[in-house]
Motif scaffolding. Sequence first.
Motif, PDB file in Angstrom:
ATOM      1  N   LYS A  71      -2.323 -11.350  -2.061  1.00 45.79           N
ATOM      2  CA  LYS A  71      -3.113  -9.988  -2.357  1.00 45.79           C
ATOM      3  C   LYS A  71      -3.497  -9.394  -1.353  1.00 45.79           C
ATOM      4  O   LYS A  71      -3.367  -7.991  -1.352  1.00 45.79           O
ATOM      5  CB  LYS A  71      -4.408 -10.634  -3.064  1.00 45.79           C
ATOM      6  CG  LYS A  71      -5.444  -9.670  -3.715  1.00 45.79           C
ATOM      7  CD  LYS A  71      -6.007  -9.654  -4.854  1.00 45.79           C
ATOM      8  CE  LYS A  71      -7.081  -8.584  -5.222  1.00 45.79           C
ATOM      9  NZ  LYS A  71      -6.823  -7.320  -4.686  1.00 45.79           N
ATOM     10  N   ASP A  72      -3.846  -9.869  -0.308  1.00 47.97           N
ATOM     11  CA  ASP A  72      -4.269  -9.045   0.862  1.00 47.97           C
ATOM     12  C   ASP A  72      -3.109  -8.261   1.460  1.00 47.97           C
ATOM     13  O   ASP A  72      -3.417  -6.848   1.819  1.00 47.97           O
ATOM     14  CB  ASP A  72      -4.796 -10.096   2.103  1.00 47.97           C
ATOM     15  CG  ASP A  72      -6.211 -10.446   1.828  1.00 47.97           C
ATOM     16  OD1 ASP A  72      -6.844  -9.960   1.076  1.00 47.97           O
ATOM     17  OD2 ASP A  72      -6.692 -11.501   2.519  1.00 47.97           O
ATOM     18  N   LEU A  73      -1.689  -8.994   1.296  1.00 45.76           N
ATOM     19  CA  LEU A  73      -0.587  -8.233   1.885  1.00 45.76           C
ATOM     20  C   LEU A  73      -0.503  -6.990   0.900  1.00 45.76           C
ATOM     21  O   LEU A  73      -0.119  -5.782   1.315  1.00 45.76           O
ATOM     22  CB  LEU A  73       0.578  -9.118   1.741  1.00 45.76           C
ATOM     23  CG  LEU A  73       1.787  -8.471   2.077  1.00 45.76           C
ATOM     24  CD1 LEU A  73       1.744  -7.726   3.537  1.00 45.76           C
ATOM     25  CD2 LEU A  73       2.921  -9.489   1.914  1.00 45.76           C
ATOM     26  N   ILE A  74      -0.496  -7.254  -0.527  1.00 44.31           N
ATOM     27  CA  ILE A  74      -0.244  -6.079  -1.528  1.00 44.31           C
ATOM     28  C   ILE A  74      -1.283  -5.196  -1.163  1.00 44.31           C
ATOM     29  O   ILE A  74      -0.853  -3.875  -1.251  1.00 44.31           O
ATOM     30  CB  ILE A  74      -0.208  -6.832  -2.764  1.00 44.31           C
ATOM     31  CG1 ILE A  74       1.046  -7.609  -3.018  1.00 44.31           C
ATOM     32  CG2 ILE A  74      -0.257  -5.514  -3.824  1.00 44.31           C
ATOM     33  CD1 ILE A  74       0.998  -8.528  -4.332  1.00 44.31           C
ATOM     34  N   SER A  97      -2.499   0.537   0.666  1.00 50.16           N
ATOM     35  CA  SER A  97      -3.594   1.250   1.373  1.00 50.16           C
ATOM     36  C   SER A  97      -3.139   2.635   2.049  1.00 50.16           C
ATOM     37  O   SER A  97      -2.039   2.952   1.979  1.00 50.16           O
ATOM     38  CB  SER A  97      -4.114   0.530   2.601  1.00 50.16           C
ATOM     39  OG  SER A  97      -3.327   0.383   3.877  1.00 50.16           O
ATOM     40  N   ASN A  98      -4.130   3.503   2.210  1.00 50.09           N
ATOM     41  CA  ASN A  98      -3.975   4.783   2.757  1.00 50.09           C
ATOM     42  C   ASN A  98      -3.075   4.693   4.056  1.00 50.09           C
ATOM     43  O   ASN A  98      -2.504   5.427   4.483  1.00 50.09           O
ATOM     44  CB  ASN A  98      -5.031   5.621   3.095  1.00 50.09           C
ATOM     45  CG  ASN A  98      -5.883   6.071   1.796  1.00 50.09           C
ATOM     46  OD1 ASN A  98      -5.001   6.163   0.929  1.00 50.09           O
ATOM     47  ND2 ASN A  98      -7.064   6.408   1.796  1.00 50.09           N
ATOM     48  N   GLU A  99      -3.258   3.493   4.870  1.00 52.69           N
ATOM     49  CA  GLU A  99      -2.669   3.324   6.350  1.00 52.69           C
ATOM     50  C   GLU A  99      -0.945   3.417   5.969  1.00 52.69           C
ATOM     51  O   GLU A  99      -0.213   3.458   6.967  1.00 52.69           O
ATOM     52  CB  GLU A  99      -2.910   2.099   6.931  1.00 52.69           C
ATOM     53  CG  GLU A  99      -4.489   2.278   7.412  1.00 52.69           C
ATOM     54  CD  GLU A  99      -4.899   0.840   8.321  1.00 52.69           C
ATOM     55  OE1 GLU A  99      -3.736  -0.097   8.093  1.00 52.69           O
ATOM     56  OE2 GLU A  99      -5.807   1.008   8.627  1.00 52.69           O
ATOM     57  N   CYS A 100      -0.552   2.810   4.800  1.00 50.12           N
ATOM     58  CA  CYS A 100       0.856   2.655   4.505  1.00 50.12           C
ATOM     59  C   CYS A 100       1.279   3.802   3.474  1.00 50.12           C
ATOM     60  O   CYS A 100       2.259   3.927   2.958  1.00 50.12           O
ATOM     61  CB  CYS A 100       1.257   1.504   3.781  1.00 50.12           C
ATOM     62  SG  CYS A 100       1.045   0.076   4.972  1.00 50.12           S
ATOM     63  N   ALA A 101       0.328   4.899   3.407  1.00 51.46           N
ATOM     64  CA  ALA A 101       0.842   5.793   2.435  1.00 51.46           C
ATOM     65  C   ALA A 101       2.091   6.784   2.796  1.00 51.46           C
ATOM     66  O   ALA A 101       2.300   6.832   4.090  1.00 51.46           O
ATOM     67  CB  ALA A 101      -0.402   6.955   2.242  1.00 51.46           C
ATOM     68  N   GLY A 102       3.029   7.107   2.028  1.00 51.87           N
ATOM     69  CA  GLY A 102       4.059   7.953   2.286  1.00 51.87           C
ATOM     70  C   GLY A 102       4.961   6.787   3.171  1.00 51.87           C
ATOM     71  O   GLY A 102       5.529   7.198   3.983  1.00 51.87           O
ATOM     72  N   ALA A 118       3.987  -0.229   7.010  1.00 51.04           N
ATOM     73  CA  ALA A 118       4.469  -1.508   6.060  1.00 51.04           C
ATOM     74  C   ALA A 118       5.484  -2.242   6.384  1.00 51.04           C
ATOM     75  O   ALA A 118       5.455  -3.431   6.111  1.00 51.04           O
ATOM     76  CB  ALA A 118       4.859  -0.431   4.652  1.00 51.04           C
ATOM     77  N   LYS A 119       6.599  -1.852   6.882  1.00 55.30           N
ATOM     78  CA  LYS A 119       7.487  -2.607   7.756  1.00 55.30           C
ATOM     79  C   LYS A 119       6.870  -3.887   8.546  1.00 55.30           C
ATOM     80  O   LYS A 119       7.391  -4.953   8.432  1.00 55.30           O
ATOM     81  CB  LYS A 119       8.548  -1.926   8.302  1.00 55.30           C
ATOM     82  CG  LYS A 119       9.596  -2.800   9.212  1.00 55.30           C
ATOM     83  CD  LYS A 119      10.522  -1.798  10.077  1.00 55.30           C
ATOM     84  CE  LYS A 119      11.306  -2.808  11.271  1.00 55.30           C
ATOM     85  NZ  LYS A 119      11.607  -1.883  12.232  1.00 55.30           N
ATOM     86  N   GLY A 120       5.945  -3.282   9.487  1.00 54.99           N
ATOM     87  CA  GLY A 120       5.479  -4.235  10.040  1.00 54.99           C
ATOM     88  C   GLY A 120       4.722  -5.512   9.554  1.00 54.99           C
ATOM     89  O   GLY A 120       4.578  -6.824   9.806  1.00 54.99           O
ATOM     90  N   LEU A 121       3.914  -4.972   8.087  1.00 55.72           N
ATOM     91  CA  LEU A 121       3.001  -5.951   7.523  1.00 55.72           C
ATOM     92  C   LEU A 121       4.105  -7.044   7.037  1.00 55.72           C
ATOM     93  O   LEU A 121       3.745  -8.034   6.898  1.00 55.72           O
ATOM     94  CB  LEU A 121       2.429  -5.019   6.542  1.00 55.72           C
ATOM     95  CG  LEU A 121       1.343  -4.428   7.160  1.00 55.72           C
ATOM     96  CD1 LEU A 121       0.576  -3.371   6.066  1.00 55.72           C
ATOM     97  CD2 LEU A 121      -0.096  -5.221   7.725  1.00 55.72           C
ATOM     98  N   ILE A 122       5.112  -6.443   6.397  1.00 60.77           N
ATOM     99  CA  ILE A 122       6.259  -7.196   5.603  1.00 60.77           C
ATOM    100  C   ILE A 122       6.664  -8.238   6.589  1.00 60.77           C
ATOM    101  O   ILE A 122       6.944  -9.425   6.276  1.00 60.77           O
ATOM    102  CB  ILE A 122       7.171  -6.542   4.886  1.00 60.77           C
ATOM    103  CG1 ILE A 122       6.514  -5.708   3.771  1.00 60.77           C
ATOM    104  CG2 ILE A 122       8.275  -7.322   4.257  1.00 60.77           C
ATOM    105  CD1 ILE A 122       7.333  -4.604   3.127  1.00 60.77           C
ATOM    106  N   VAL A 123       7.146  -7.812   7.728  1.00 64.14           N
ATOM    107  CA  VAL A 123       7.858  -8.697   8.815  1.00 64.14           C
ATOM    108  C   VAL A 123       6.780  -9.721   9.093  1.00 64.14           C
ATOM    109  O   VAL A 123       7.241 -10.985   9.314  1.00 64.14           O
ATOM    110  CB  VAL A 123       8.374  -7.939  10.137  1.00 64.14           C
ATOM    111  CG1 VAL A 123       8.632  -8.549  11.147  1.00 64.14           C
ATOM    112  CG2 VAL A 123       9.546  -6.993   9.414  1.00 64.14           C
TER     113      VAL A 123
END
Length: 72
Positions: free
Chosen positions: A17-20, A25-30, A41-46
């Motif tokens: 849930k935290d990852l989603i 979030s606004n940090e991963c907007a666009g 977003a890529k960094g979070l997923i990796v």
Amino acid sequence: MTALVNLGIEYPLRPMKDLIDALCSNECAGRKTASPGGRRAKGLIVDALRGVGLDPAEQPVPSPQPNRADAP
């Protein structure tokens, strides 16, 4: 905990849930290729994949080329 059945990985619901939430979030907007949000977003997923013991393969993605109709 819940299992990610296809991978046979036990993964707690809260971090998922935290990852989603972080991806939304606004940090991963666009999340466009090569945009700041896309890189975040890529960094979070990796990091999430590595956190469950997976080694994600990354391949370079070329930056989008302008459409000829858009060129001056």
